[in-house]
Design an enzyme around this catalytic site. Sequence first.
Site, PDB file in Angstrom:
ATOM      1  N   HIS A  51      21.563  82.547  59.016  1.00 35.48           N
ATOM      2  CA  HIS A  51      22.679  82.257  58.110  1.00 35.48           C
ATOM      3  C   HIS A  51      23.830  83.237  58.360  1.00 35.48           C
ATOM      4  O   HIS A  51      24.984  82.831  58.477  1.00 35.48           O
ATOM      5  CB  HIS A  51      22.173  82.346  56.653  1.00 35.48           C
ATOM      6  CG  HIS A  51      23.212  82.165  55.604  1.00 35.48           C
ATOM      7  ND1 HIS A  51      23.139  81.191  54.629  1.00 35.48           N
ATOM      8  CD2 HIS A  51      24.371  82.845  55.353  1.00 35.48           C
ATOM      9  CE1 HIS A  51      24.209  81.284  53.841  1.00 35.48           C
ATOM     10  NE2 HIS A  51      24.963  82.283  54.244  1.00 35.48           N
ATOM     11  N   GLU A  52      23.501  84.531  58.458  1.00 32.02           N
ATOM     12  CA  GLU A  52      24.552  85.544  58.628  1.00 32.02           C
ATOM     13  C   GLU A  52      25.181  85.483  60.022  1.00 32.02           C
ATOM     14  O   GLU A  52      26.396  85.615  60.163  1.00 32.02           O
ATOM     15  CB  GLU A  52      24.001  86.943  58.347  1.00 32.02           C
ATOM     16  CG  GLU A  52      23.538  87.168  56.910  1.00 32.02           C
ATOM     17  CD  GLU A  52      24.578  86.806  55.864  1.00 32.02           C
ATOM     18  OE1 GLU A  52      25.797  86.942  56.130  1.00 32.02           O
ATOM     19  OE2 GLU A  52      24.185  86.355  54.776  1.00 32.02           O
TER      20      GLU A  52
ATOM     21  N   HIS B 193      27.816  82.891  60.372  1.00 29.78           N
ATOM     22  CA  HIS B 193      29.147  83.259  59.861  1.00 29.78           C
ATOM     23  C   HIS B 193      30.031  83.825  60.980  1.00 29.78           C
ATOM     24  O   HIS B 193      31.242  83.656  60.957  1.00 29.78           O
ATOM     25  CB  HIS B 193      29.028  84.323  58.763  1.00 29.78           C
ATOM     26  CG  HIS B 193      28.763  83.757  57.390  1.00 29.78           C
ATOM     27  ND1 HIS B 193      29.625  82.909  56.747  1.00 29.78           N
ATOM     28  CD2 HIS B 193      27.725  83.956  56.537  1.00 29.78           C
ATOM     29  CE1 HIS B 193      29.132  82.600  55.555  1.00 29.78           C
ATOM     30  NE2 HIS B 193      27.969  83.217  55.391  1.00 29.78           N
TER      31      HIS B 193
ATOM     32  N   CYS C   3      25.327  81.124  49.366  1.00 31.42           N
ATOM     33  CA  CYS C   3      26.277  81.896  50.153  1.00 31.42           C
ATOM     34  C   CYS C   3      27.346  82.445  49.214  1.00 31.42           C
ATOM     35  O   CYS C   3      27.867  81.696  48.378  1.00 31.42           O
ATOM     36  CB  CYS C   3      26.909  80.985  51.211  1.00 31.42           C
ATOM     37  SG  CYS C   3      28.083  81.838  52.269  1.00 31.42           S
TER      38      CYS C   3
HETATM   39 ZN    ZN Z   1      26.829  83.045  53.715  1.00 31.72          ZN
END
Ligand code: ZN
Length: 166
Positions: free
Chosen positions: A145-146, A149, A103
């Site tokens: 993953h995105e 966020h 990341c």
């Molecule tokens: Zn990330």
Amino acid sequence: MALRPIATIGNPVLRKKAKPVSKNKIRTMEMRTLIKDMQETMQAAKGIGLSAPQISVLKQVVVIKIPHEIEPHSVWTKPSDYILINPRITDIAHDTTSFWEECLSVPHLKGFVTRPKHITVEYLDQEANEYSLKLENFMATVFQHEIDHLNGKLYIDYIDGLPYIN
Ligand code: ZN
């Protein structure tokens, strides 16, 4: 070029929830500038995905660009360059897969993360067109993953102990 500073671990902005973008605000100069800056910032940092909270903008916007060589065996046939506005994971399969994740907000580290192997994501693009995509394997991991966020989550939340030095 307008590179924006990337927030790193310890910065509270990474733990906040991003707000959806109203549909009538998508096709604006402000959004175009944000998306372009995100793409340039991601590219300069050699990332394959970047979410707006990582540049301290609490909006539900993600850019993804996956070089073909990362997943050469994928059955993927569409271009791997995405702009996701207000993305939602609408379907999750029960099977899982694991990948090493990195990341841009957690520099120099990596972690082995297990996530659902198949997901469906609905989102709008920069022209406010609606999409529904079925994703699997590495692509599914990148999108999860995105999208995490946007909810204040980081991959390190899924691993036991500390991440590895990359
Ligand atoms: Zn990330």
